[in-house]
Design a protein around this motif. Structure first.
Motif, PDB file in Angstrom:
ATOM      1  N   VAL A 114       0.837  -1.210   0.000  1.00 23.73           N
ATOM      2  CA  VAL A 114       0.000   0.000   0.000  1.00 23.73           C
ATOM      3  C   VAL A 114       0.870   1.258   0.000  1.00 23.73           C
ATOM      4  CG1 VAL A 114      -1.650   1.345   1.371  1.00 23.73           C
ATOM      5  CG2 VAL A 114      -1.997  -1.119   1.041  1.00 23.73           C
ATOM      6  N   ALA A 115       1.977   1.210   0.731  1.00 26.11           N
ATOM      7  CA  ALA A 115       2.868   2.370   0.815  1.00 26.11           C
ATOM      8  C   ALA A 115       3.723   2.553  -0.446  1.00 26.11           C
ATOM      9  CB  ALA A 115       3.777   2.237   2.040  1.00 26.11           C
ATOM     10  N   GLY A 116       3.702   1.570  -1.337  1.00 25.61           N
ATOM     11  CA  GLY A 116       4.473   1.670  -2.567  1.00 25.61           C
ATOM     12  C   GLY A 116       5.913   1.209  -2.459  1.00 25.61           C
ATOM     13  N   HIS A 117       6.280   0.578  -1.330  1.00 25.27           N
ATOM     14  CA  HIS A 117       7.656   0.104  -1.143  1.00 25.27           C
ATOM     15  C   HIS A 117       7.890  -1.273  -1.750  1.00 25.27           C
ATOM     16  CE1 HIS A 117       7.352   2.902   2.516  1.00 25.27           C
ATOM     17  NE2 HIS A 117       7.960   3.543   1.547  1.00 25.27           N
ATOM     18  N   VAL A 118       6.811  -2.018  -1.952  1.00 24.33           N
ATOM     19  CA  VAL A 118       6.878  -3.353  -2.543  1.00 24.33           C
ATOM     20  C   VAL A 118       5.799  -3.424  -3.617  1.00 24.33           C
ATOM     21  CG1 VAL A 118       6.607  -5.836  -2.116  1.00 24.33           C
ATOM     22  CG2 VAL A 118       7.725  -4.395  -0.390  1.00 24.33           C
ATOM     23  N   GLU A 119       6.174  -3.872  -4.800  1.00 28.23           N
ATOM     24  CA  GLU A 119       5.219  -4.025  -5.897  1.00 28.23           C
ATOM     25  C   GLU A 119       4.397  -5.304  -5.685  1.00 28.23           C
ATOM     26  OE1 GLU A 119       4.587  -1.903  -8.422  1.00 28.23           O
ATOM     27  OE2 GLU A 119       6.006  -0.510  -7.478  1.00 28.23           O
ATOM     28  N   PRO A 120       3.129  -5.316  -6.119  1.00 30.62           N
ATOM     29  CA  PRO A 120       2.299  -6.512  -5.940  1.00 30.62           C
ATOM     30  C   PRO A 120       2.912  -7.814  -6.464  1.00 30.62           C
ATOM     31  CG  PRO A 120       0.915  -4.656  -6.514  1.00 30.62           C
ATOM     32  CD  PRO A 120       2.347  -4.187  -6.652  1.00 30.62           C
ATOM     33  N   PRO A 121       3.573  -7.829  -7.639  1.00 35.03           N
ATOM     34  CA  PRO A 121       4.166  -9.096  -8.078  1.00 35.03           C
ATOM     35  C   PRO A 121       5.259  -9.605  -7.125  1.00 35.03           C
ATOM     36  CG  PRO A 121       3.969  -7.603  -9.938  1.00 35.03           C
ATOM     37  CD  PRO A 121       3.657  -6.810  -8.690  1.00 35.03           C
ATOM     38  N   GLU A 122       6.053  -8.676  -6.568  1.00 34.77           N
ATOM     39  CA  GLU A 122       7.078  -9.080  -5.599  1.00 34.77           C
ATOM     40  C   GLU A 122       6.416  -9.622  -4.336  1.00 34.77           C
ATOM     41  OE1 GLU A 122      11.245  -7.456  -3.695  1.00 34.77           O
ATOM     42  OE2 GLU A 122       9.654  -5.972  -4.035  1.00 34.77           O
ATOM     43  N   ALA A 123       5.338  -9.006  -3.903  1.00 30.28           N
ATOM     44  CA  ALA A 123       4.621  -9.488  -2.715  1.00 30.28           C
ATOM     45  C   ALA A 123       4.106 -10.905  -2.946  1.00 30.28           C
ATOM     46  CB  ALA A 123       3.471  -8.546  -2.375  1.00 30.28           C
ATOM     47  N   GLN A 124       3.603 -11.188  -4.141  1.00 24.51           N
ATOM     48  CA  GLN A 124       3.139 -12.546  -4.456  1.00 24.51           C
ATOM     49  C   GLN A 124       4.291 -13.539  -4.397  1.00 24.51           C
ATOM     50  OE1 GLN A 124       1.282 -11.897  -8.262  1.00 24.51           O
ATOM     51  NE2 GLN A 124      -0.714 -11.439  -7.338  1.00 24.51           N
ATOM     52  N   GLN A 125       5.469 -13.131  -4.898  1.00 23.96           N
ATOM     53  CA  GLN A 125       6.650 -13.999  -4.836  1.00 23.96           C
ATOM     54  C   GLN A 125       7.067 -14.254  -3.386  1.00 23.96           C
ATOM     55  OE1 GLN A 125       9.419 -11.795  -7.234  1.00 23.96           O
ATOM     56  NE2 GLN A 125       8.753 -12.753  -9.143  1.00 23.96           N
ATOM     57  N   VAL A 126       6.989 -13.223  -2.565  1.00 28.24           N
ATOM     58  CA  VAL A 126       7.342 -13.358  -1.145  1.00 28.24           C
ATOM     59  C   VAL A 126       6.432 -14.376  -0.472  1.00 28.24           C
ATOM     60  CG1 VAL A 126       7.284 -12.137   1.084  1.00 28.24           C
ATOM     61  CG2 VAL A 126       8.388 -11.083  -0.900  1.00 28.24           C
ATOM     62  N   LEU A 127       5.139 -14.269  -0.720  1.00 28.55           N
ATOM     63  CA  LEU A 127       4.185 -15.189  -0.092  1.00 28.55           C
ATOM     64  C   LEU A 127       4.368 -16.618  -0.600  1.00 28.55           C
ATOM     65  CD1 LEU A 127       1.052 -12.876  -0.041  1.00 28.55           C
ATOM     66  CD2 LEU A 127       2.560 -13.465   1.886  1.00 28.55           C
ATOM     67  N   ALA A 128       4.687 -16.775  -1.887  1.00 27.66           N
ATOM     68  CA  ALA A 128       4.942 -18.113  -2.429  1.00 27.66           C
ATOM     69  C   ALA A 128       6.206 -18.713  -1.814  1.00 27.66           C
ATOM     70  CB  ALA A 128       5.062 -18.050  -3.949  1.00 27.66           C
ATOM     71  N   LEU A 129       7.243 -17.903  -1.663  1.00 25.55           N
ATOM     72  CA  LEU A 129       8.472 -18.385  -1.036  1.00 25.55           C
ATOM     73  C   LEU A 129       8.215 -18.769   0.416  1.00 25.55           C
ATOM     74  CD1 LEU A 129      11.483 -18.982  -0.924  1.00 25.55           C
ATOM     75  CD2 LEU A 129      11.866 -16.529  -0.501  1.00 25.55           C
ATOM     76  N   ALA A 130       7.451 -17.944   1.132  1.00 26.88           N
ATOM     77  CA  ALA A 130       7.140 -18.258   2.530  1.00 26.88           C
ATOM     78  C   ALA A 130       6.393 -19.583   2.631  1.00 26.88           C
ATOM     79  CB  ALA A 130       6.322 -17.128   3.157  1.00 26.88           C
ATOM     80  N   ALA A 131       5.459 -19.828   1.722  1.00 22.96           N
ATOM     81  CA  ALA A 131       4.728 -21.099   1.740  1.00 22.96           C
ATOM     82  C   ALA A 131       5.674 -22.273   1.473  1.00 22.96           C
ATOM     83  CB  ALA A 131       3.603 -21.073   0.712  1.00 22.96           C
ATOM     84  N   SER A 132       6.620 -22.095   0.561  1.00 19.92           N
ATOM     85  CA  SER A 132       7.598 -23.141   0.262  1.00 19.92           C
ATOM     86  C   SER A 132       8.498 -23.418   1.471  1.00 19.92           C
ATOM     87  CB  SER A 132       8.442 -22.726  -0.949  1.00 19.92           C
ATOM     88  OG  SER A 132       9.500 -23.619  -1.154  1.00 19.92           O
ATOM     89  N   LEU A 133       8.969 -22.351   2.116  1.00 22.58           N
ATOM     90  CA  LEU A 133       9.807 -22.519   3.313  1.00 22.58           C
ATOM     91  C   LEU A 133       9.019 -23.170   4.446  1.00 22.58           C
ATOM     92  CD1 LEU A 133      11.698 -19.124   3.150  1.00 22.58           C
ATOM     93  CD2 LEU A 133      12.755 -21.392   2.968  1.00 22.58           C
ATOM     94  N   GLN A 134       7.751 -22.820   4.575  1.00 26.89           N
ATOM     95  CA  GLN A 134       6.906 -23.427   5.599  1.00 26.89           C
ATOM     96  C   GLN A 134       6.822 -24.942   5.374  1.00 26.89           C
ATOM     97  OE1 GLN A 134       2.725 -22.295   5.534  1.00 26.89           O
ATOM     98  NE2 GLN A 134       2.640 -22.422   7.770  1.00 26.89           N
ATOM     99  N   GLN A 135       6.653 -25.357   4.135  1.00 28.89           N
ATOM    100  CA  GLN A 135       6.613 -26.789   3.832  1.00 28.89           C
ATOM    101  C   GLN A 135       7.933 -27.462   4.164  1.00 28.89           C
ATOM    102  OE1 GLN A 135       5.420 -26.831  -0.303  1.00 28.89           O
ATOM    103  NE2 GLN A 135       3.261 -27.064   0.241  1.00 28.89           N
ATOM    104  N   ARG A 136       9.038 -26.795   3.868  1.00 28.73           N
ATOM    105  CA  ARG A 136      10.352 -27.371   4.192  1.00 28.73           C
ATOM    106  C   ARG A 136      10.514 -27.539   5.694  1.00 28.73           C
ATOM    107  NH1 ARG A 136      15.009 -24.182   1.130  1.00 28.73           N
ATOM    108  NH2 ARG A 136      16.243 -25.775   2.213  1.00 28.73           N
ATOM    109  N   LEU A 137      10.108 -26.528   6.453  1.00 30.66           N
ATOM    110  CA  LEU A 137      10.213 -26.610   7.908  1.00 30.66           C
ATOM    111  C   LEU A 137       9.368 -27.761   8.445  1.00 30.66           C
ATOM    112  CD1 LEU A 137      10.018 -22.811   8.747  1.00 30.66           C
ATOM    113  CD2 LEU A 137      11.972 -24.294   9.236  1.00 30.66           C
TER     114      LEU A 137
END
Length: 140
Positions: A98-121
Motif C-alpha cells: 500500500v505504501a508503494g515500497h513493494v510491488e504486488p508481483p514481488e509481494a506474491q513472490q514473497v508469499l509463495a516463497l514463505a509457503a515453500s519454506l513453511q513446507q520445508r520446515l
C-alpha cells in the motif's frame, strides 16, 4: 564463522547488539547462529533458548567484508522443533505494498516463497531440522 554448501554461518552471542541500516537496534536475547547465502532471498536464525528457527524473507542478500546487507520484506517464519511452522507478518507486507515500497508481483513472490519454506520446515528438511542445530552446538 563457518562456510558450507548452504552459505555462511555466523555465531551471534547473547547480548550482541544488531543495528538495522535504517537505525533501529536490538539486543540478542540468547545465543544464535545465522545462515546467510549471498544472493539468497531468505536468511535464517537458529536460537538456543527456547530452541526455535526464524526466517526472514528478503530481497537478495549482499555479503561484504564489512557487513551483511538485505532488505527484509516483512514476512517471517517461526518454527520450534516438533511443532507447526508459522508464516507471520503478512499484514506488514500488505502495508508495504500500500505504501508503494513493494510491488504486488514481488509481494506474491514473497508469499509463495514463505509457503515453500513453511513446507520445508514442517517436512523435516535436514537443513532446518539438523544442520543449523549442529552449527549452533559447535559455535555456541
Amino acid at each position: 564463522m563457518a562456510v558450507d554448501v548452504h552459505g555462511g554461518w555466523y555465531f551471534c552471542p547473547q547480548g550482541a547488539v544488531h543495528t538495522a541500516a535504517d537505525g533501529p537496534s536490538f539486543t540478542l536475547p540468547c545465543n544464535g547462529v545465522q545462515l546467510v547465502a549471498p544472493g539468497s532471498d531468505w536468511v535464517a536464525w537458529w536460537w538456543a533458548q527456547p530452541r526455535w528457527v526464524s526466517i526472514d524473507v528478503c530481497r537478495p542478500v549482499v555479503v561484504t567484508s564489512q557487513c551483511i546487507d538485505y532488505v527484509d520484506l516483512e514476512v517471517d517464519l517461526a518454527w520450534s522443533p516438533g511443532g507447526p511452522a508459522h508464516v507471520v507478518d503478512e499484514d506488514e507486507l500488505a502495508a508495504e505494498v500500500v505504501a508503494g515500497h513493494v510491488e504486488p508481483p514481488e509481494a506474491q513472490q514473497v508469499l509463495a516463497l514463505a509457503a515453500s519454506l513453511q513446507q520445508r520446515l514442517q517436512g523435516g528438511d535436514p537443513l532446518f531440522a539438523e544442520v543449523g542445530w549442529r552449527y549452533l552446538s559447535a559455535l555456541g
